[in-house]
Scaffold this motif. Structure first.
Motif, short mmCIF file in Angstrom:
data_model
loop_
_atom_site.label_atom_id
_atom_site.label_comp_id
_atom_site.label_asym_id
_atom_site.label_seq_id
_atom_site.Cartn_x
_atom_site.Cartn_y
_atom_site.Cartn_z
N VAL A 103 7.30 -13.74 -2.21
CA VAL A 103 8.60 -12.52 -1.64
C VAL A 103 9.17 -13.22 -2.60
N SER A 104 10.64 -12.43 -3.83
CA SER A 104 10.98 -13.02 -4.55
C SER A 104 12.38 -14.22 -3.23
N VAL A 105 12.27 -15.42 -3.72
CA VAL A 105 13.08 -15.87 -2.88
C VAL A 105 14.73 -15.90 -3.38
N LEU A 106 15.90 -15.49 -3.22
CA LEU A 106 16.87 -15.66 -3.56
C LEU A 106 18.80 -16.64 -2.80
N ASP A 107 18.79 -17.22 -4.36
CA ASP A 107 20.29 -18.27 -3.98
C ASP A 107 21.10 -16.69 -3.61
N ASP A 108 22.69 -17.20 -3.61
CA ASP A 108 23.64 -16.40 -2.89
C ASP A 108 23.85 -14.95 -4.26
N ASP A 109 24.43 -15.93 -5.91
CA ASP A 109 24.27 -15.15 -7.09
C ASP A 109 23.41 -13.85 -6.88
N GLN A 110 21.81 -14.04 -6.68
CA GLN A 110 21.18 -13.48 -7.07
C GLN A 110 21.57 -12.38 -5.76
N LEU A 148 0.96 -1.04 0.36
CA LEU A 148 0.34 -0.01 -0.09
C LEU A 148 1.00 1.44 0.12
N PHE A 149 2.34 1.41 0.47
CA PHE A 149 3.04 2.04 -0.04
C PHE A 149 4.06 2.36 -0.58
N GLY A 150 3.57 1.33 -1.22
CA GLY A 150 4.12 0.92 -3.16
C GLY A 150 6.01 0.17 -2.41
N VAL A 151 6.29 0.00 -1.39
CA VAL A 151 6.98 -1.50 -1.38
C VAL A 151 6.71 -2.55 -1.63
N GLU A 152 7.30 -3.08 -2.91
CA GLU A 152 6.63 -4.07 -3.60
C GLU A 152 7.66 -5.24 -3.85
N SER A 153 8.87 -4.46 -3.47
CA SER A 153 10.77 -5.31 -4.02
C SER A 153 10.71 -6.25 -2.51
N LEU A 154 10.08 -6.90 -2.46
CA LEU A 154 10.27 -7.60 -1.11
C LEU A 154 10.94 -8.84 -1.35
N TYR A 155 11.91 -9.13 -0.89
CA TYR A 155 12.91 -10.29 -1.50
C TYR A 155 12.82 -11.07 -0.26
N ALA A 156 13.44 -12.85 -0.18
CA ALA A 156 14.06 -13.86 0.64
C ALA A 156 15.41 -14.67 0.74
N CYS A 157 16.29 -14.77 1.45
CA CYS A 157 17.05 -15.74 0.83
C CYS A 157 16.70 -16.91 0.92
N ARG A 158 16.92 -17.38 0.19
CA ARG A 158 16.33 -19.39 -0.02
C ARG A 158 17.84 -19.81 0.96
N HIS A 159 18.90 -20.03 1.05
CA HIS A 159 20.27 -20.23 2.21
C HIS A 159 19.24 -20.27 3.96
N SER A 160 18.37 -19.21 3.92
CA SER A 160 18.29 -18.55 5.21
C SER A 160 16.70 -19.39 5.93
N LEU A 161 15.44 -19.78 4.37
CA LEU A 161 14.73 -20.19 4.92
C LEU A 161 14.76 -21.07 4.93
N ALA A 162 15.37 -22.01 4.11
CA ALA A 162 16.21 -23.26 4.00
C ALA A 162 16.45 -24.18 5.67
N VAL A 163 17.97 -23.06 6.30
CA VAL A 163 19.06 -23.16 7.57
C VAL A 163 17.27 -23.60 8.28
N ARG A 164 16.26 -22.57 8.60
CA ARG A 164 15.32 -22.79 9.60
C ARG A 164 14.37 -23.53 9.57
N GLY A 165 13.89 -24.60 7.80
CA GLY A 165 13.15 -25.27 7.58
C GLY A 165 11.26 -24.54 7.57
N LEU A 166 11.95 -23.37 6.50
CA LEU A 166 11.06 -22.30 6.43
C LEU A 166 10.87 -22.35 4.78
N GLY A 167 10.05 -22.54 4.08
CA GLY A 167 9.57 -23.01 1.76
C GLY A 167 8.56 -22.04 2.54
N GLN A 168 8.73 -21.63 1.17
CA GLN A 168 7.25 -20.55 0.79
C GLN A 168 6.20 -20.53 0.84
N THR A 169 5.40 -21.73 1.18
CA THR A 169 4.18 -21.63 2.00
C THR A 169 4.20 -21.74 2.97
#
Length: 121
Positions: free
Chosen positions: A100-107, A73-94
């Protein structure tokens, strides 16, 4: 007059670990209100902010969910999450409450290079 610069906010704290998560959201919302080009990256324990089933009252904390939902609503639509951080904490996109766009280290490196200013909280 200086041209508007893009800003990437990297949020690394869990929502209940101190003021960092709330401060990152406040900066994003304020910048969005002024039409600044802002991206928000959830990294390390910061990915816990994205989970749907949070119960902050149990820890006597305020719920950040409303602030997170207000980002677009405030125009902040570029949201990202670190794939490795999600995986280490047992979180999937569901498990995430926001798209959010899930990004790997190179991204992630390319993302940081894309923004003119970076703030880490």
């Amino acid at each position: 007059m200086n041209p508007v610069k893009s800003l990437l906010i990297i949020s690394r704290q869990a929502p209940w670990a101190g003021p960092g998560a709330r401060e990152a959201l406040d900066i994003a919302l304020a910048g969005g209100a002024f039409d600044l080009p802002i991206g928000l990256l959830f990294l390390d324990d910061g990915v816990f902010q994205l989970t749907q089933a949070q119960r902050p009252a149990t820890l006597e904390q305020k719920d950040l969910g409303a602030n997170l939902q207000a980002l677009p609503l405030f125009g902040v639509e570029s949201l990202y999450a670190c794939r490795h951080s999600l995986a280490v904490r047992g979180l999937g996109q569901t498990a995430l409450g926001l798209p959010v766009s899930v990004l790997d280290d190179d991204q992630l490196r390319a993302l940081v290079d894309h923004y003119e200013q970076v703030i880490t909280l």
